[in-house]
Design a protein around this motif. Structure first.
Motif, short mmCIF file in Angstrom:
data_model
loop_
_atom_site.label_atom_id
_atom_site.label_comp_id
_atom_site.label_asym_id
_atom_site.label_seq_id
_atom_site.Cartn_x
_atom_site.Cartn_y
_atom_site.Cartn_z
N PRO A 1 84.32 -22.83 -24.69
CA PRO A 1 84.52 -22.29 -26.03
C PRO A 1 83.35 -21.37 -26.39
N THR A 2 83.60 -20.41 -27.26
CA THR A 2 82.51 -19.53 -27.68
C THR A 2 81.95 -19.94 -29.03
N ARG B 1 85.00 -16.36 -35.58
CA ARG B 1 85.87 -15.54 -34.73
C ARG B 1 86.27 -16.33 -33.50
N PRO B 2 87.06 -17.38 -33.67
CA PRO B 2 87.36 -18.24 -32.53
C PRO B 2 88.31 -17.59 -31.54
N SER B 3 88.24 -18.03 -30.30
CA SER B 3 89.18 -17.57 -29.28
C SER B 3 90.14 -18.71 -28.98
N PRO C 1 81.62 -12.19 -46.56
CA PRO C 1 81.26 -11.32 -45.42
C PRO C 1 80.24 -11.95 -44.48
N GLU C 2 79.38 -12.83 -45.01
CA GLU C 2 78.36 -13.50 -44.18
C GLU C 2 79.00 -14.34 -43.08
N GLU D 1 81.70 -13.65 -41.53
CA GLU D 1 82.27 -12.75 -40.52
C GLU D 1 83.57 -13.32 -39.96
N ALA E 1 87.32 -13.46 -39.04
CA ALA E 1 88.29 -12.43 -38.68
C ALA E 1 89.71 -12.94 -38.85
N TRP E 2 90.07 -13.99 -38.15
CA TRP E 2 91.44 -14.51 -38.23
C TRP E 2 91.82 -14.81 -39.67
N ALA F 1 90.46 -14.07 -42.47
CA ALA F 1 90.40 -12.95 -43.42
C ALA F 1 91.67 -12.11 -43.29
N ALA F 2 92.18 -11.97 -42.06
CA ALA F 2 93.41 -11.20 -41.89
C ALA F 2 94.57 -11.92 -42.56
N ILE G 1 78.29 -23.46 -35.63
CA ILE G 1 79.25 -23.21 -34.55
C ILE G 1 79.07 -24.19 -33.40
#
Lengths: 306, 583
Positions: free
Chosen positions: B95-96, B103-105, B177-178, B180, B182-183, B185-186, B237
């Protein structure tokens, strides 16, 4: 001491040059880390720009480089774009595993390769010599991936002696170190053989024999020390290479290590990790070269006088 | 300097010490207990009795029953405490990040689904929305307000209670925004505000309608302890805090993620077994190499592995392992055809490619028959699958492909490749080096050659590949897929002209009708209407042969025969809460 210091000082411009090459070279290659990271996500161009701004990737390159260099001098190698944790911490997580694999692999390589090369030189042009050189050739051609899987099948699945994969104690180190060690041993065996043959043909060896010394004392006591210089040189180079991380073996044996971390960082364009890891490895290589130089002086007192 | 004898002594000392140390260790010692036991025995004793009627005394043997005390030594062996039940899982990559709001994968989800909960879940069996942290929900008529009733018995792993305030704190964190993010927020792009209506009642207000919001919540919006997130900062994380069935103990990168059972867990969705997990310790090990992962399972070092190479499925089944294969929902693996580049700008050429591709051969030749062939851009696990069958226009028919090309003026040249006016029918497929697409590309190349198309294959670094898709170079064909819930926004972005040269309209399709359908889809609140619009877009895409679907992506998990209770989530990750070891 003076020699050591001058070596260390001389490494500084080398490290600086590498930092410049890596920093600007990575940014000249195609691909954007934010685009790679956000991949298939439904984000607008503005949202991606926002992420770039948060990561400081929209600043002028020179500003980014100076910032990186200044922080590196203070031990701060930046923060990973992907993992969002300090690069130093990432390296500290992974480096010990790489180092122990590198040292263990070189130990195997030197013990197996050195002994094989000695025997081959001793029995030059006889069956033992030919057999050892054939195995050395196979070792040079053998892919580490394939060898690693074969060893897992035999020692882990068939015999159940060793674990298949993972990091931890000595158990977990044996197979990956042996995989790498066998392959590097091939080079060391060939080099030891040729170096020993050359030394054994020299006048002082003839004199030693003429004086009545036993063959074992001639070979091990006199010839070997003189033959070690090229072996130490190649060994040092191989150790440096291993410190960069043996990516394939780390993958096959699911080991922690710098190799995979660096490759993933390159694919992700994770600049801080790439820069930090390469700088770290370069520092290690500089230290190894220094060690090799010191070993030269121990092995051959004539080198001190140069 | 060591002499030989000193060295030998040292080696012997080390060996003996190692043996002694290995032999020494805490072992249970037997405990001796002394007990007093009374035993009933018959004793024969001599008694002096008077003969009745006379003064004579005689000795008589009399049998009496007496109780006798005796001390008995009882040895009690101390048994060790019962071992915790441990499940070891091997996954395909590290995992990252374990912050679900970052921003998980896809691999990260494997772990996050064990640590975090959702407000709403998708029941994998029925694909219907079911409650979890939210017991019920209501959508206002205008589609702009979502009201959730929450459970009142949930706590995060750090003891923080879950309530309406924590839901609002979560949305605030997602949109900060701190973070960050992605998923999320979309998926919350039109989110306006979160309102606490009561301790366990919360309302979300949107600025624009988002018909897929509930599905998105059930797919990739987890609830975290924002208290812990604030305290830990970036380290969240590595040591995330949720409310899920397992608690993260430690994450040593490339070694393992160690989790322990959440003993208080009592709020799983309806498809979980009740109460906390029967697994006390969960160890997740990243084992990147597929062959090594299989070896670890066969050697007994792990109990379950994911992402199993297809060539091992048959032999593992024969050996008695439990094999579970599940197609991933979303868009199956396909190649996209660039309509802005010659010759894939011609409909006849694109349709010829659709007929030339033998989808079943991919599954059989490359993946040992495991994944199903795909004829439309919806996998069999996708909610849109049944309707997508209306858009399956192309089956393997090389003769039809040849007919189309010849009608378009492409005649066979001397080398078997078609030509028209001196121009060869050539095209370029570009693939990223991380996509494992080299072998499928070669098969595709061979199939197209049979109908007279010369397709070159170029593998490149992922960054360069994205650049070319973004307009930095020319290409005709590219591979793609999408796993998980395909929201209206994501579906639209694959075909809308606004997204040409950016994500994800890499076919370069520019059509007013398609744009209109996409714009209507993202605001359609009526599910039937949304289905209709999505299907119209899909059928148009297939009529225009923009995509050539090839095969489903199948996630295969293999477990030891005694491992039961694995549930596959809608995203085909395994949910491990209900796993148990059968005796």
């Amino acid at each position: 001491m003076q020699r050591v210091l001058s070596r260390l000082l001389g490494a500084i411009p080398v490290l600086l040059g590498i930092a410049v090459l890596v920093f600007f070279g990575m940014r000249l290659t195609p691909g954007d880390p934010v685009d790679i990271m956000t991949g298939q996500m439904d984000l607008s161009a503005e949202q991606r720009d926002q992420i770039r701004h948060q990561l400081g990737l929209d600043r002028p390159l020179v500003v980014q480089f100076v910032d990186f260099l200044w922080k590196a001098l203070h031990g701060d190698l930046g923060t990973s774009i992907r993992y969002r944790i300090p690069v130093t911490e990432l390296i500290l997580f992974q480096a010990p595993s790489t180092m122990e694999l590198a040292v263990a692999a070189m130990t195997f390589a030197v013990l197996i390769g050195g002994s094989a090369g000695l025997v081959a030189a001793f029995f030059q042009n006889r069956i033992a010599d030919h057999a050892i050189m054939v195995f050395a050739l196979i070792g040079l051609c053998m892919p580490s991936f394939w060898l690693g899987l074969l060893l897992i099948i035999f020692f882990s699945l068939r015999l159940g002696w060793l674990p298949t994969s993972g990091s931890g104690g000595l158990d977990y180190l044996v197979l990956p170190a042996f995989t790498l060690g066998l392959i590097y041993a091939a080079t060391i065996a060939r080099l030891t053989r040729s170096s020993m043959i050359e030394v054994l043909g020299q006048d002082f060896i003839r004199t030693a024999r003429a004086k009545g010394l036993s063959e074992r004392k001639v070979v091990l006591g006199h010839a070997l020390k003189n033959a070690l210089i090229p072996i130490v040189t190649v060994g040092g180079l191989q150790l440096g290479y291993l410190l960069g991380g043996a990516v394939i073996v780390e993958n096959v044996f699911a080991r922690q290590g710098l190799g995979n971390m660096t490759v993933n960082a390159i694919l992700d364009k994770d600049y801080p990790v790439i820069q930090g890891t390469i700088l770290f490895v370069c520092v290690c290589i500089v230290l190894i070269n220094l060690l090799v130089d010191l070993l030269y002086m121990l092995l051959d007192p004539r080198i001190k006088e140069v | 300097m060591f002499t030989r004898s000193k060295l030998g002594f040292l080696i012997a000392l080390v060996l003996i010490s190692s043996t002694v140390l290995a032999a020494c260790g805490p072992t249970p010692q037997p405990e001796v207990v002394e007990k007093v036991v009374t035993e009933v025995v018959k004793e024969t004793i001599k008694e002096t009795v008077v003969v009745e009627g006379t003064p004579e005394l005689v000795e008589k043997e009399v049998t009496k029953i007496v109780e006798v005390e005796k001390e008995v030594e009882v040895v009690v062996t101390v048994t060790p405490e019962s071992e915790p039940v441990k499940l070891v899982v091997g996954i395909g990559s590290e995992p990252t990040s374990l912050d679900p709001q970052g921003r998980p994968s896809a691999t990260d989800w494997w772990v996050m689904d064990q640590v975090f909960d959702y407000l709403i879940r998708l029941d994998p069996a029925t694909m219907e929305l079911v409650p979890q942290l939210a017991t019920s929900w209501e959508v206002s008529e205008d589609g702009l307000t979502y009201t959730f009733e929450l459970r009142d018995d949930v706590t995060f792993h750090d003891g923080t209670p879950f309530n309406a305030e924590s839901v609002c704190a979560n949305t605030e964190r997602i949109l900060d925004p701190e973070t960050e993010s992605a998923w999320a927020a979309a998926d919350l792009s039109t989110f306006e505000s979160c309102e606490v209506l009561g301790e366990y009642e919360v309302a979300w207000h949107l600025s624009e309608v988002m018909p897929d919001l509930l599905q998105a919540l059930a797919s990739r919006v987890w609830m975290v302890s924002t208290t812990a997130a604030d305290e830990l900062g970036p380290l969240f994380i590595m040591k995330p805090v949720g409310s899920g069935p397992f608690i993260v103990e430690e994450w040593i990168p490339r070694k393992h993620i160690l989790l322990k059972k959440n003993p208080d867990y009592n709020w799983g969705p309806s498809f979980y077994a009740p109460g906390p997990s029967q697994i006390d310790v969960l160890e997740i090990r990243p084992i990147p190499e597929g062959e090594t992962r299989v070896a670890a399972l066969v050697a007994g070092e792990v109990d379950l592995i994911a992402y199993v190479p297809e060539q091992h499925v048959a032999s593992l089944t024969e050996q008695g392992f439990t094999v579970d294969s599940l197609g991933m929902p979303g868009i199956p693996r396909f190649v996209g055809l660039n309509v802005q580049e010659f010759p894939t700008d011609e409909l006849a050429v694109r349709q010829a490619i659709e007929y030339a591709v033998d989808r079943k051969a991919f599954a059989d030749a490359l993946y040992h028959g495991v994944p199903s062939p795909a004829y439309a851009p919806a996998s069999s696990q996708d909610p849109n699958y049944d309707r997508s069958k209306e858009c399956e226009f192309y089956k393997h028919d090389p003769e039809k492909a040849i007919e189309l090309l010849e009608e378009a003026g492409w005649a066979v040249g001397d080398d078997g490749i078609r030509e028209r006016d001196g121009v060869r029918l050539e095209m370029a497929l570009i693939i990223p080096d991380t996509s494992h697409w080299m072998q499928p590309s070669e098969l595709l190349q061979a199939q197209l050659r049979e109908v007279g198309i010369d397709m070159s294959v170029t593998e490149m670094a992922r960054g360069a590949w994205y650049d070319i898709l973004g307009g930095a170079g020319s290409y005709n064909v590219y591979p793609w897929f999408f796993s998980g819930f395909v929201s209206a926004g994501i579906w639209r972005s694959h075909f809308h002209s606004d997204y040409i040269g950016t994500y994800s309209n890499f076919v370069g399709f520019d059509d007013a009708e398609m744009d209109r359908l996409g714009n209507e889809l993202v605001v359609a609140t009526n599910p039937d209407e949304a289905d209709r619009l999505r299907n119209e877009m899909m059928c148009m895409a297939m009529e225009q042969a923009l995509w050539v679907p090839i095969h489903e992506i199948v996630n295969t998990a293999v477990a030891k025969p005694n491992v039961k209770g694995v549930i596959f989530a809608h995203n085909s990750n395994a949910l491990l809460h209900s796993v148990y070891f059968e005796e």
